[in-house]
Structure formats: structure tokens, C-alpha cells
Write an enzyme that holds these catalytic residues in place. Structure first.
Site, PDB file in Angstrom:
ATOM      1  N   ASP A 202       0.847  -1.189   0.000  1.00 36.97           N
ATOM      2  CA  ASP A 202       0.000   0.000   0.000  1.00 36.97           C
ATOM      3  C   ASP A 202       0.888   1.246   0.000  1.00 36.97           C
ATOM      4  O   ASP A 202       1.915   1.257  -0.672  1.00 36.97           O
ATOM      5  CB  ASP A 202      -0.943  -0.047   1.214  1.00 36.97           C
ATOM      6  CG  ASP A 202      -2.258   0.656   0.959  1.00 36.97           C
ATOM      7  OD1 ASP A 202      -2.269   1.900   0.956  1.00 36.97           O
ATOM      8  OD2 ASP A 202      -3.285  -0.024   0.781  1.00 36.97           O
ATOM      9  N   ASP A 211       0.972   2.005  18.709  1.00 35.12           N
ATOM     10  CA  ASP A 211       0.241   0.738  18.839  1.00 35.12           C
ATOM     11  C   ASP A 211       1.031  -0.448  18.289  1.00 35.12           C
ATOM     12  O   ASP A 211       0.666  -1.597  18.541  1.00 35.12           O
ATOM     13  CB  ASP A 211      -1.102   0.824  18.114  1.00 35.12           C
ATOM     14  CG  ASP A 211      -2.089   1.741  18.810  1.00 35.12           C
ATOM     15  OD1 ASP A 211      -1.691   2.412  19.785  1.00 35.12           O
ATOM     16  OD2 ASP A 211      -3.249   1.815  18.367  1.00 35.12           O
ATOM     17  N   HIS A 234      -3.548   5.795   4.100  1.00 32.69           N
ATOM     18  CA  HIS A 234      -4.269   4.622   3.592  1.00 32.69           C
ATOM     19  C   HIS A 234      -3.593   3.320   4.022  1.00 32.69           C
ATOM     20  O   HIS A 234      -4.252   2.378   4.491  1.00 32.69           O
ATOM     21  CB  HIS A 234      -4.352   4.720   2.075  1.00 32.69           C
ATOM     22  CG  HIS A 234      -5.313   3.790   1.432  1.00 32.69           C
ATOM     23  ND1 HIS A 234      -4.946   2.538   0.973  1.00 32.69           N
ATOM     24  CD2 HIS A 234      -6.629   3.919   1.133  1.00 32.69           C
ATOM     25  CE1 HIS A 234      -5.998   1.939   0.424  1.00 32.69           C
ATOM     26  NE2 HIS A 234      -7.035   2.758   0.498  1.00 32.69           N
ATOM     27  N   ASN A 331     -14.317   0.729  -5.625  1.00 33.03           N
ATOM     28  CA  ASN A 331     -15.368   1.583  -5.056  1.00 33.03           C
ATOM     29  C   ASN A 331     -16.047   2.453  -6.100  1.00 33.03           C
ATOM     30  O   ASN A 331     -16.412   3.592  -5.828  1.00 33.03           O
ATOM     31  CB  ASN A 331     -14.751   2.506  -3.985  1.00 33.03           C
ATOM     32  CG  ASN A 331     -13.943   1.765  -2.957  1.00 33.03           C
ATOM     33  OD1 ASN A 331     -14.233   0.617  -2.628  1.00 33.03           O
ATOM     34  ND2 ASN A 331     -12.913   2.417  -2.438  1.00 33.03           N
ATOM     35  N   ALA A 347      -7.856  -7.298  -8.798  1.00 31.88           N
ATOM     36  CA  ALA A 347      -8.738  -8.203  -8.059  1.00 31.88           C
ATOM     37  C   ALA A 347      -9.596  -9.050  -8.984  1.00 31.88           C
ATOM     38  O   ALA A 347     -10.123 -10.087  -8.570  1.00 31.88           O
ATOM     39  CB  ALA A 347      -9.629  -7.400  -7.116  1.00 31.88           C
ATOM     40  N   ASP A 380     -15.381 -12.743  -4.444  1.00 32.76           N
ATOM     41  CA  ASP A 380     -15.178 -14.022  -3.753  1.00 32.76           C
ATOM     42  C   ASP A 380     -15.729 -14.008  -2.333  1.00 32.76           C
ATOM     43  O   ASP A 380     -16.384 -14.957  -1.914  1.00 32.76           O
ATOM     44  CB  ASP A 380     -13.684 -14.363  -3.737  1.00 32.76           C
ATOM     45  CG  ASP A 380     -13.157 -14.620  -5.138  1.00 32.76           C
ATOM     46  OD1 ASP A 380     -13.657 -15.560  -5.778  1.00 32.76           O
ATOM     47  OD2 ASP A 380     -12.278 -13.871  -5.601  1.00 32.76           O
ATOM     48  N   SER A 405     -11.290  -1.018   0.283  1.00 29.15           N
ATOM     49  CA  SER A 405      -9.937  -1.006   0.853  1.00 29.15           C
ATOM     50  C   SER A 405      -9.957  -1.413   2.317  1.00 29.15           C
ATOM     51  O   SER A 405      -8.993  -1.987   2.826  1.00 29.15           O
ATOM     52  CB  SER A 405      -9.329   0.398   0.741  1.00 29.15           C
ATOM     53  OG  SER A 405      -8.886   0.673  -0.543  1.00 29.15           O
TER      54      SER A 405
END
Length: 456
Positions: A202, A211, A234, A331, A347, A380, A405
Site C-alpha cells: 500500500d 500501537d 491509507h 469503489n 482483483a 469471492d 480497501s
């Protein structure tokens, strides 16, 4: 603030070419390329540390060989292209060739930030009541932006959902664990992804995010002039969902909280990259033993358009090597107006798992693409992708956004739980995920086999 350009409606290319060679005869393919084009010098990924080809090589005009994938990235003139095409047909050469595309981080479903700043003149004209000529996509974005702004203004904190806002049929308040993790039953799984390597390709990762202070993180940039540090947001958000856990005061938002993280920066801080960089990231992830690769990126596909033969070969090779590639469906749809767009590249390849998005009410997200094109292009699985809370580069630390995403890393993290629990890899891991999915009373065109569910 996230900075992702709207994905162009038609594919953009870089001028370079991808050539995928047959597994059983790589050497013959290399020789055929040399004979037809005169190209004989390659920068091999295997010659670089961690088998990660240097970003400056990817940005150069040099010819590149991704050894783990059997894929070349070549700068060819038109005479060389014609010569190679002719040789491929006449000599039945074991290779596939196609133009290299420009790839984008799939824009989140928040057009207030993504669409409005891009066309200030149009905004001024609208405000003045003037007639203007703008695209349907823009008007859609403007409408959704206003709705989004109203929602933000009515909330106490634009980055968080209200603590008292509970989801339908969700037992634990989302101030403790996100709705997406509850809907996918991550909250009741005893597995953490420990020992499993997950690559997220990405915009990189905030490598100083508190974190992740005690986590195993390997990072690599395939963008010339940029480090793996995420200057976009992102990538950090996607890594947070797939591989994160929770902060001292945040809800739990990450699925595979003990997996080993491989953060590959294949998209720039502006949210754009190319096929060559993405394939180099896949090559690196496979060479370093990653069981799962998560990719929330893509390029639009037109109705009736086929899938990439190069990526399909890469997907098949990855599965045989024990690596499952999971990618966002895109999207581009506007379901409120009965507009559904086909699954994005890459994809839409049959050997890459395509993920759609749904909301808390288990309805398909209005932006989520659908399985329209024959032979590939199917959805899928589907996963939570609306109002997803996750990590964000400091100082914000957390943010809530929407998109396929966000659905994709849910499935990538769940795949790590299955890999830990069962030892499954590649095609076997794909089968485990599909069989465990919660069936939904919705068209398979939109949800595939159903809602991804964590191993129990």
C-alpha cells in the site's frame, strides 16, 4: 489528511511493458525476449537484499527481472513491441505481454475530502447558482460529500463513532471492539495470527505508531525517493485492520494482533504507483515467506474487459508457493442509482481473491463493485467496509473511513487466523475461508460466498 486522486475511468499506462514467462521454461522465455527485442541485460530481484529490487531501478529505464514471479518489466519501443508480438504468435512462445498500468490506492468513500478540493471552480459555480458541465461522478461526490459533512457535524468527534452508538445485533459496544471485528467473529476467536507473515502492499506504514511499538515489522519502499514511512494514511489504516490490535484508550480494531507485519510501500504518498512496483512488492513478500498479501489498490475495469494474463500467472504462482493474494474489488459503483461497476484490476483475476464491502446492517455498501464480467471478475467474499475505525499516522493516531480497501484487510487478517489454526496455505487457505463464510440472502454477484468469518 488522506490524499488519493480519483481513479481514472479508463486505464492509464506508463509506456513500459510486463512480460510473464511460463513456469516450466523461464530460460526459453528469456532467450526469446532477447532474440526479439535485443534486450539482454536485466536487474534481477534476486541480486538485491531481501530480494527487494531497489526503488531507483524500478523508476529507471532499465529492464527488470522479478525472479520469484518469472515476470519482466521492460522499456520497449514500438518496433521491439511488434517484433516480440510477432515472435510470440509465430513461434508459440511461452510468454504473455501487456502494457504496464498506473495503479491507485482505491479512494475511500469520503468524497468531501477526495472530490471537492479537486474542482474549486465547479464548487464556486455551484454556490453561485451557475450552470456548469461536470461529470456524473463529480455530482455524485458532491452529493455524498454534503451528506458526509452533515454527519460529521452532528458527531462529537469526526474521527470516532459515538460511544453509545451500538450496531444492530452486535453484543459488545463498539467503544470496546469495532463492529467489523464483531460481525466477522474475530472477537470470539482464540487465534491471533502468531507466527504468520502478512504483507500489506500500500502507501507504507507509520513506523513510529505507538500501537505497533512491540511488533515484528519489516518494511520496504518500492517508490523512488520515498521511504516506507506512510505520508498518506491509507496504508497505515489497512495495516491496522489486518495486523493491528488496540491502543490504551481505543477499541480493539485489528484482526491478527500477533502476526508478523511486512509493510511494502508500492504506492506513493500521493496514492499512486505502477504494476511494476506492485509486482516487485509481491515478489518481495513471496521471497520472504509471507502467507498472505493484502492489496487495497487497483485500476478501473470496463464492462466486458478481461483480466490481466500477467497478474493471473502471478496469482497462480503465488498460490503454488503457498501465498494467498487478497485484493479490493473497487469503489466505483453508485448502487443508490442502480449503477454497479465491475471488479477492478488486479482483483478481477480468478487466482486473486476479490473482496467487496458491506455495512453494519449486512447490506452491500453503495460504492462496492460487483462481479459483472465473465471469466474472472467475480466477488469471492465480502467483509465490513463502511465506517471502519483503525490506525492512522500520528499525531491523529486513529481514523474512520470506508471502502473495499477497508474490507480487504479484514479478510487478510482472518486468513492469518486460519493459517495459524490449520496450517493451510495457498489454495487450501482460500478454500478454508470460502467454506467458513456466513451465507447471506444477497446476490453472489455482490457478496460471493458470503461474509468472511474468523476461525473459532
Amino acid at each position: 489528511m488522506i490524499n488519493i486522486p480519483p481513479t481514472p475511468a479508463t486505464p492509464q499506462t506508463t509506456g513500459r511493458y510486463l512480460v510473464a514467462l511460463e513456469d516450466d521454461d523461464i530460460s526459453a522465455g528469456v532467450q526469446a525476449v532477447e532474440n526479439a527485442t535485443g534486450v539482454s541485460e536485466f536487474a534481477h530481484s534476486g541480486d538485491f537484499e531481501d530480494r527487494a529490487i531497489a526503488a531507483e531501478e524500478l523508476a529507471s529505464e532499465n529492464s527488470i527481472m522479478l525472479d520469484e514471479l518469472g515476470v519482466m518489466v521492460l522499456s520497449l519501443d514500438q518496433d521491439q513491441v511488434r517484433s516480440l508480438n510477432t515472435a510470440t504468435v509465430s513461434e508459440h512462445l511461452p510468454l504473455s505481454m501487456e502494457p504496464e498500468r498506473v495503479i491507485y490506492a482505491l479512494p475511500e468513500s469520503d468524497p468531501f475530502r477526495r472530490m471537492l478540493p479537486a474542482e474549486p471552480a465547479a464548487i464556486r459555480s455551484l454556490a453561485a447558482g451557475k450552470s456548469i458541465n461536470v461529470s456524473l461522478d463529480y455530482l455524485k461526490g458532491y452529493r455524498d460529500a454534503i451528506e458526509l459533512l452533515i454527519g460529521h457535524l452532528s458527531s462529537e468527534d469526526a474521527g470516532f463513532r459515538r460511544a453509545d452508538e451500538e450496531c444492530p445485533d452486535i453484543n459488545t459496544p463498539i467503544e470496546k471492539i469495532t463492529w467489523g471485528l464483531q460481525r466477522t467473529r474475530v472477537d470470539t476467536s482464540t487465534y491471533t495470527g502468531a507466527g504468520i507473515r502478512v504483507a500489506v502492499l500500500d502507501t507504507g506504514m507509520d513506523l513510529e505508531h505507538p500501537d505497533f511499538a512491540n511488533r515484528s515489522v519489516q518494511s520496504k519502499s518500492f517508490i523512488d525517493g520515498e521511504t516506507a514511512q506512510d505520508g498518506n494514511g491509507h496504508g497505515t489504516h489497512c495495516i491496522g485492520t489486518a495486523c493491528g490490535g488496540q491502543g490504551e484508550t481505543s477499541p480493539r480494531y485489528g484482526v491478527a494482533s500477533e502476526c508478523e507485519i511486512y509493510a511494502g510501500k508500492v504506492l506513493s504518498d500521493a496514492g499512486a504507483g505502477s504494476d511494476g512496483g506492485i509486482l516487485a512488492g509481491i515478489n518481495w513478500a513471496i521471497a520472504n515467506g509471507c502467507s498472505i498479501i493484502s492489496m487495497s489498490l487497483g485500476a478501473r475495469v470496463q464492462p466486458g474487459q478481461g483480466f490481466s494474463r500477467v497478474y493471473e500467472r502471478v496469482g497462480k504462482r503465488s498460490l503454488r508457493r503457498g501465498t494467498l493474494i487478497i485484493a479490493a474489488a473497487g469503489n466505483d459503483s453508485w448502487r443508490d442509482n442502480d449503477i454497479i461497476q465491475p471488479v477492478s484490476h488486479p482483483a478481477n483475476c480468478p487466482s486473486i481473491m476479490a473482496i467487496g464491502a458491506l455495512n453494519e446492517a449486512l447490506q452491500v455498501a453503495q460504492f462496492s463493485n460487483g462481479g459483472l464480467n465473465a471469466r474472472g471478475g467475480q466477488i469471492d467474499l465480502i467483509a465490513p467496509g463502511v465506517d471502519i475505525f483503525s490506525a492512522w499516522p500520528m499525531p491523529e493516531r486513529y481514523y474512520t473511513i470506508s471502502g473495499t480497501s477497508m474490507a480487504t484487510p479484514h479478510v487478510a487478517g482472518i486468513a492469518a487466523l486460519f493459517a495459524q489454526a490449520t496450517g493451510a496455505k495457498g489454495s487450501e487457505l482460500w478454500t478454508e475461508l470460502v467454506q467458513a463464510a456466513q451465507r447471506l440472502p444477497l446476490p453472489s454477484r455482490d457478496v460471493g460466498s458470503g461474509l468472511a468469518q474468523a476461525f473459532q
